[in-house]
Design an enzyme around this catalytic site. Structure first.
Site, PDB file in Angstrom:
ATOM      1  N   CYS A   2      -1.773  -3.415  23.117  1.00  0.00           N
ATOM      2  CA  CYS A   2      -0.469  -3.126  23.916  1.00  0.00           C
ATOM      3  C   CYS A   2       0.142  -4.542  24.639  1.00  0.00           C
ATOM      4  CB  CYS A   2      -1.243  -2.288  25.163  1.00  0.00           C
ATOM      5  SG  CYS A   2      -2.289  -1.011  24.687  1.00  0.00           S
ATOM      6  N   GLU A 479       5.347  -4.346  -1.354  1.00  0.00           N
ATOM      7  CA  GLU A 479       6.051  -4.543  -0.257  1.00  0.00           C
ATOM      8  C   GLU A 479       7.283  -3.523   0.101  1.00  0.00           C
ATOM      9  OE1 GLU A 479       5.816  -6.101   2.418  1.00  0.00           O
ATOM     10  OE2 GLU A 479       7.720  -6.305   3.368  1.00  0.00           O
ATOM     11  N   GLU A 486       6.413   2.770   6.065  1.00  0.00           N
ATOM     12  CA  GLU A 486       6.482   2.652   7.330  1.00  0.00           C
ATOM     13  C   GLU A 486       7.742   3.361   8.002  1.00  0.00           C
ATOM     14  OE1 GLU A 486       6.703  -2.220   7.452  1.00  0.00           O
ATOM     15  OE2 GLU A 486       5.649  -1.281   9.024  1.00  0.00           O
ATOM     16  N   HIS A 502      -1.921   3.385 -17.294  1.00  0.00           N
ATOM     17  CA  HIS A 502      -3.168   3.823 -16.858  1.00  0.00           C
ATOM     18  C   HIS A 502      -3.704   4.508 -16.031  1.00  0.00           C
ATOM     19  CE1 HIS A 502      -4.272   0.456 -19.615  1.00  0.00           C
ATOM     20  NE2 HIS A 502      -3.370  -0.455 -18.973  1.00  0.00           N
TER      21      HIS A 502
END
Ligand code: M6R
Length: 607
Positions: A2, A479, A486, A502
């Site tokens: 915070c 990334e 996000e 795979h």
């Protein structure tokens, strides 16, 4: 993680507390609150959600006291409700808290048995009642805080305001940052210097375990053993910086567009442009004696470490291991005393990265910190600092900090290569020239924004997205997926293109966009084969590559973003730009808050 602030001022504290909290909102924005003393009596105003809700409340219920504390929350214990919002209070005091009090259950039971009634679900209320209990036993505020600090375990920072004490704030640091600011007949406390920048540029940092008794006349610093200690006030560069969006809709957009400049600054820090050589770096160990390098970081900084691995292995011929800090710190890995560990962090306060650095130090090994905040805990603790000159990054998503981390990693890798005699002088000059070209290439790439927006339009309706890359484009694929997740909350995965067959190839269908990061490098041909595998299964391919990449790929592309031609070595610095713009525009198109994505905080000072 915070944000906390305290003001011992001369005018109304509440508007200034809010001003400081605006600069701390990057640390969390689940709720906010302030408390002041009016004629010695505690008054609180709190609100769920972002700071603007608190501002609305304060407009209806203004607070007038000249001393106060404030808080912006990233919820750990207890839901993000108004009731759980800080400051927490008893009949004797109010407190703001950043971090986690690990033994809160035991302390809560003990205090409940004494008759204390808890009004919230938080661990922070413990910090209020523990001190209240000590005050009830007849201790002074300072003695009560000290006694309580000895009982709380965990990583936290606290600021206390006491009923009837209009010239006293007490702050404490144990694992989370806290700074004291000195004004003209006024004093301040805050999670960082940026929060205090509107009021003062003279700041002292509490060391680990310190606590401070602050009045308008000054601050007395004490260490964990209650000895009075000196902590120097220094002029901080953050004083001149204003966190403004300018003409941009979001900080993230502004920060993406600042990259040519800040990458340029960072390159110039490491490179003598005239001589086309690296500037000397003060290594804490002799690079020639190294057997291996470790890199430890979290999130996007970890991705920068992964790219750094490719460069250090190539330029310095040193084996490199890269770890996420939350794993590293508890795995108790053997630490080579003669080795080198590089810690990467924008904030320099990430709890897991900081704990990993402490672990390495406790084991007697040397460290370099790649950090953006020069005054941060990680910067102060490491043996050497490799700065990123990105400037304050306010958007929660790391953008300019990331590309500057890449520049610093590139410079360290080149420096190791030269010092170990792997790179010749001619190699150094050539590679330094390529690194110095990146700001211009980034500027050129930013012009692709309208084309990126069109691709983002398509991504905004997807449920899942796959990012593929080989070589240094592989970490960049990670990334890309992290950024998209996000910001837009679309599920995304980053994969090494060669790993597709795979397992993840089973996901390919006509619905899922596959974003291929394909700079022209020695493995681009292999990436083409992987695109063909996707194409053969009816996949939707979005290729980001140079002008000829689409032609060479010879597959049906749903979309192609033509990047400028460039030497491939430092391509991740340039290819990061479309990856960031793509996530940003997808989020904006979907109506998401690109600066403050849900559930996140900029600086993760809890584990
Ligand atoms: O301040 P740090 O660089 O140590 O932060 C590490 C991560 O929390 C951070 O990179 C995070 O992953 C970003 N939100 C990603 O955009």
């Amino acid at each position: 993680m915070c944000g906390i602030v305290g003001i011992l001022g001369n005018g109304a504290a509440a508007p200034r507390l809010v001003e400081a909290l605006k600069r701390l909102e990057y640390r969390g924005y689940d709720s906010a609150g302030v408390a002041t003393l009016e004629r010695g009596e505690l008054k609180r105003v709190r609100a769920e959600g972002k700071l603007r809700n608190l501002e609305t409340r304060l407009a209806d219920h203004p607070l007038h006291g000249a001393i106060g504390i404030g808080h912006t929350r990233w919820a750990t214990h207890g839901r993000p409700t108004e009731n759980n919002a800080h400051p927490h209070a008893s009949d004797r005091l109010a407190v703001v808290h950043n971090g986690i009090i690990e033994n809160f259950r035991t302390l809560r039971e003990e205090l409940a048995a004494k008759g204390y009634r808890f009004a919230t679900e938080t661990d922070s209320e413990i910090a209020a009642f523990l001190v209240t209990d000590e005050l009830a036993a007849g201790k002074s505020p300072a003695d009560a805080v000290y006694a309580s600090l000895r009982r709380m375990r965990g990583a936290f920072a606290l600021v206390y305001l006491f009923e009837g004490e209009d010239n006293l704030l007490i702050g404490a640091r144990q694992g989370a940052p806290l700074a004291v600011g000195q004004g003209d007949g006024e004093m301040f406390l805050g999670s960082d210097a940026l929060a205090l920048a509107p009021f003062t540029d003279r700041v002292a940092y509490l060391e680990e375990g310190d606590w401070a008794i602050v009045t308008r006349e000054g601050a007395e610093f004490r260490d964990a053993d209650n000895n009075v200690v000196q902590r120097r006030f220094v002029k901080t560069p953050a004083g001149g910086l204003l966190a403004e969006k300018g003409n941009y809709r979001h900080f993230m957009a502004k920060e993406i567009h600042e990259q040519p400049e800040v990458i340029g600054h960072t390159v110039a820090h490491y490179v003598d442009m005239g001589a086309q050589r690296l500037k000397p770096f003060d290594w804490p160990v002799d690079p020639k004696s190294l057997n291996r390098v470790s890199i430890v970081a979290c999130g996007t900084a970890h991705v920068a470490g992964l790219v750094g691995k490719y460069w250090i292995e190539r330029f310095a011929r040193l084996p490199v291991e890269v770890d996420v800090a939350s794993e590293y710190r508890y795995r108790e890995p053997p630490v080579d005393k003669d080795g080198l560990t590089i810690f990467v962090s924008q904030s320099g306060e990430t709890a897991d990265t900081l704990a990993s650095l402490r672990y390495v130090k406790d084991n007697g090994a040397r460290s370099v910190a790649v950090v953006n905040v020069a005054t941060s805990s990680i910067a102060r603790l490491a043996d050497a600092v490799a700065p990123t000159l990105a400037g304050p990054e306010i958007g929660v998503a790391s953008t300019k900090a990331f590309t500057c981390q890449l520049v610093a990693m590139a410079a360290l890798a080149l420096g190791l290569g030269r010092a170990r005699g792997v790179l010749s002088e001619a190699d150094e000059t050539r590679l330094v020239g390529e690194l110095a070209a990146t700001p211009g290439l980034v500027a050129e790439t930013l012009k692709l924004e309208p084309a990126v927006e069109k691709i983002a339009q398509k991504l905004s309706t997807a449920r899942d997205v796959l990012y593929l890359g080989r070589g240094t484009a592989y970490p960049l694929a990670l990334e890309g997926a992290l950024k998209l997740k996000e910001l837009s909350y679309i599920h995304a995965e980053g994969y090494a293109a060669g790993e597709l067959k795979h397992g993840p190839i089973a996901l390919i269908d006509a619905a899922m966009p596959v974003i291929v990061l394909g700079p022209r490098d020695p493995v681009f041909e292999k990436t083409i084969s992987n695109m063909q595998e996707v194409s053969a299964r009816g996949g939707r391919i979005f290729l980001i590559g140079d002008a000829h990449a689409a032609e060479e790929a010879a597959v049906t592309l749903e979309s192609f973003l033509p990047m400028p031609d460039m030497a491939s070595t430092f391509a991740p610095i340039v290819y990061a730009i479309p990856v960031q713009m793509l996530a940003y525009h997808t989020a904006v198109i979907m109506g998401k808050d690109a600066d403050q994505p849900r559930n996140l905080a900029k600086s993760v000072t809890v584990e």
